[in-house]
Design a protein around this motif. Structure first.
Motif, PDB file in Angstrom:
ATOM      1  N   LEU A 241       0.804  -1.224   0.000  1.00 41.11           N
ATOM      2  CA  LEU A 241       0.000   0.000   0.000  1.00 41.11           C
ATOM      3  C   LEU A 241       0.836   1.274   0.000  1.00 41.11           C
ATOM      4  CD1 LEU A 241      -3.115  -0.687   2.241  1.00 41.11           C
ATOM      5  CD2 LEU A 241      -2.777  -1.052  -0.207  1.00 41.11           C
TER       6      LEU A 241
ATOM      7  N   VAL B 289       0.163   3.184  -3.044  1.00 40.55           N
ATOM      8  CA  VAL B 289      -1.196   3.692  -3.266  1.00 40.55           C
ATOM      9  C   VAL B 289      -1.304   5.072  -2.617  1.00 40.55           C
ATOM     10  CG1 VAL B 289      -3.663   3.286  -2.928  1.00 40.55           C
ATOM     11  CG2 VAL B 289      -2.120   1.347  -3.303  1.00 40.55           C
TER      12      VAL B 289
ATOM     13  N   ALA C 236      -3.498   5.648   0.515  1.00 35.02           N
ATOM     14  CA  ALA C 236      -2.971   5.075   1.751  1.00 35.02           C
ATOM     15  C   ALA C 236      -1.898   5.970   2.351  1.00 35.02           C
ATOM     16  CB  ALA C 236      -2.418   3.675   1.480  1.00 35.02           C
TER      17      ALA C 236
ATOM     18  N   THR D 276      -0.260   2.650   5.648  1.00 34.48           N
ATOM     19  CA  THR D 276       0.122   1.811   4.513  1.00 34.48           C
ATOM     20  C   THR D 276       0.211   0.339   4.906  1.00 34.48           C
ATOM     21  OG1 THR D 276       2.460   2.260   4.979  1.00 34.48           O
ATOM     22  CG2 THR D 276       1.362   3.672   3.356  1.00 34.48           C
TER      23      THR D 276
ATOM     24  N   GLY E 164      -6.538  -3.515   3.717  1.00 29.52           N
ATOM     25  CA  GLY E 164      -6.383  -2.067   3.768  1.00 29.52           C
ATOM     26  C   GLY E 164      -7.703  -1.396   4.090  1.00 29.52           C
TER      27      GLY E 164
ATOM     28  N   MET F 124      -8.821   4.488  -2.698  1.00 30.89           N
ATOM     29  CA  MET F 124      -8.197   3.188  -2.478  1.00 30.89           C
ATOM     30  C   MET F 124      -8.380   2.286  -3.690  1.00 30.89           C
ATOM     31  SD  MET F 124      -6.537   3.150   0.355  1.00 30.89           S
ATOM     32  CE  MET F 124      -6.275   1.388   0.585  1.00 30.89           C
TER      33      MET F 124
ATOM     34  N   GLY G 215      -5.851   1.650  -6.326  1.00 32.52           N
ATOM     35  CA  GLY G 215      -4.818   0.641  -6.110  1.00 32.52           C
ATOM     36  C   GLY G 215      -4.971  -0.570  -7.004  1.00 32.52           C
TER      37      GLY G 215
END
Length: 481
Positions: free
Chosen positions: A391, A394, A397, A403, A425, A458, A461
């Motif tokens: 993460l 991303v 995050a 993360t 996550g 998110m 991602g």
């Protein structure tokens, strides 16, 4: 003889949870006469003791955790949290449950016009002519007949045969939702979704939690998920003891502590706590229905053996939800209820398809997945390829200052088609929901890598994880397409 004159009802439903209500709504809309029999509280597990109450308490526990954690995550923020007043949390939870039960179940049944009887139901008659023996809570009884019957009785927490456990005041996921004080310490037996959610819930309310797990956390999911959650739980002070087989449990009479003896790493070890929570799975509630008398076969765990169309070994008796031993999600039960009615009354011949079923564990951060794991793809003989995106790549995050976790994509190495997505996550459930559409459309890694995706979400991602198959994502700009 017409259906209306031959039977008392067109459909008799045993149970009143998500599957039962979905079936009753669809059958009523088709013009059928429906009877629903419920021996306990209307609404089933989800609204009364499962999804709604547990997630309400998890949300409250997360709010307290965020208050305690924010000072460390965000510069310039100073917060604190007082001890949790669990009696007030439980009362608020009860109020929410009662409101939803009335609005989404009791009142809804009245709006549609089907009958709900507070009673027990047992099958009688023969396989060719099954009937229900119904006994009211006041003790009066009688028989009713129906063209079709649906068993939607759900499941209940399963308590393993551990020496001494019967003499201990243990908790289950149901009774834990009614505690009037936060335990000082707790042992949690199990490593599945119920154990994970309950362990973190009580830890965030202030309980010192130790988990005793036979294999690993979330053993049915990707191994990366277990490792990520182990790290999260360690950060939050939850001790996880893996490969622990509990042989006995007793209560110390001196201080009323619970003592669990377990085999760990080839030796014996004792674990002590104020309470013990048994979260080792659930079993279908079918044992008292007299199913054998009407030719309905059940499995080793009491599950009704149904075909993919949800019909049992008796062509007039159907199963839905947890009673079938299928995936224990309320949205599965609801889909079962609707599908069963279409098959029974419209001859649709539809079958349940779990290939793209999303699954979510509401820890913080959450674990969610859809489709195949790496292991499942290999066991199916598929030549697959995978990527795991931490993460830290991303952007959402990063700005959340959290993360912890990853997004993993499993793809067919020959075609590039995406077979599965797993995430740990924040908002992982939404990632899995997006994954349902990706898998249903048969999209490839390259297609997803080149789709539009809103920046600082998110779900972005998923696109970045797809890009990682052919790109070094560490070399991308923060919002590069």
């Amino acid at each position: 003889m017409t259906r209306a004159s031959r039977f008392d009802y067109d459909l008799a439903v045993i149970g009143s949870g998500g599957g039962a209500f979905a079936a009753a709504i669809r059958a009523t809309n088709l013009g059928n006469r429906v009877l629903m029999i419920e021996r306990g509280t209307v609404g089933g597990t989800c609204v009364n003791t499962g999804c709604i109450p547990s997630k309400a308490l998890l949300a409250a526990a997360e709010a307290r955790h965020v208050a305690l954690d924010a000072s460390g995550r965000f510069a310039g923020i100073s917060t604190s949290a007082a001890p949790a007043q669990i009696a007030e949390l439980i009362e608020a939870k009860r109020s929410l449950v009662e409101s939803m039960r009335a609005e989404k179940y009791v009142d809804l049944a009245a709006d549609y016009g089907w009958e709900i009887r507070q009673a027990t139901a047992v099958f009688a008659g023969t396989a060719a002519e099954p009937v229900l023996e119904i006994t009211s809570l006041e003790g009066s009884s009688g028989r009713v007949s129906a063209g079709h019957y649906l068993v939607a009785t759900g499941s209940a927490p399963w308590v393993p045969p551990i020496q001494g456990l019967a003499d201990v005041d243990y908790l289950t996921s149901t009774s834990a939702m009614e505690l009037d004080e936060v335990p000082e310490s707790m042992l949690v037996l199990g490593g599945g979704y119920v154990a994970l959610e309950q362990a973190q819930l009580f830890a965030r309310l202030g309980t010192k939690v130790t988990m005793l797990v036979r294999s690993r956390l979330a053993s049915a999911e990707e191994p990366e998920a277990a490792r990520a959650l182990m790290g999260v739980f360690d950060d939050e002070g939850i001790r996880v003891v893996r490969k622990a087989t509990v042989s006995s449990i007793r209560t110390d009479p001196a201080n009323r502590e619970v003592i669990a003896t377990a085999a760990v790493s080839g030796g014996q070890e004792e674990f002590r706590a104020a309470r013990v929570l048994i979260a080792t799975g659930r079993r279908p509630v079918t044992g008292e229905l007299n199913l054998d008398a009407v030719g309905v076969r059940t499995g080793d765990r009491g599950e009704i053996l149904v075909q993919d169309t949800l019909v049992s070994t008796n062509p007039r008796i159907w199963g839905a939800g947890d009673a079938t031993g299928h995936r224990e999600f309320v949205y599965v039960a609801a889909a079962h209820g609707t599908l069963m009615v279409e098959n029974a009354f419209n001859g649709a011949g539809r079958e349940v398809d779990y290939r793209h079923l999303p699954r979510v564990t509401f820890t913080g951060p959450a674990l969610a997945a859809v489709g195949m794991t790496d292991k499942q793809a290999n066991q199916s003989g598929i030549h697959c390829t995978c990527r795991v995106l931490p993460l830290e790549y991303v952007p959402r995050a990063l700005v959340n200052r959290d993360t912890r976790g990853f997004i993993k994509i499993v793809a067919d190495a020959d075609t590039g088609r995406i077979l599965g997505i797993t995430a740990v996550g924040k908002e992982a459930g939404d990632i899995a929901a997006a994954g349902v559409y990706i898998l249903e459309a048969g999209m490839t890694v390259d297609q997803v890598a080149n789709l539009w995706s809103p920046y600082l979400t998110m779900a972005e991602g998923i696109k970045i994880a797809a890009q990682s198959f052919n790109t070094d994502v560490s070399k991308l700009s923060c919002c590069a397409a």
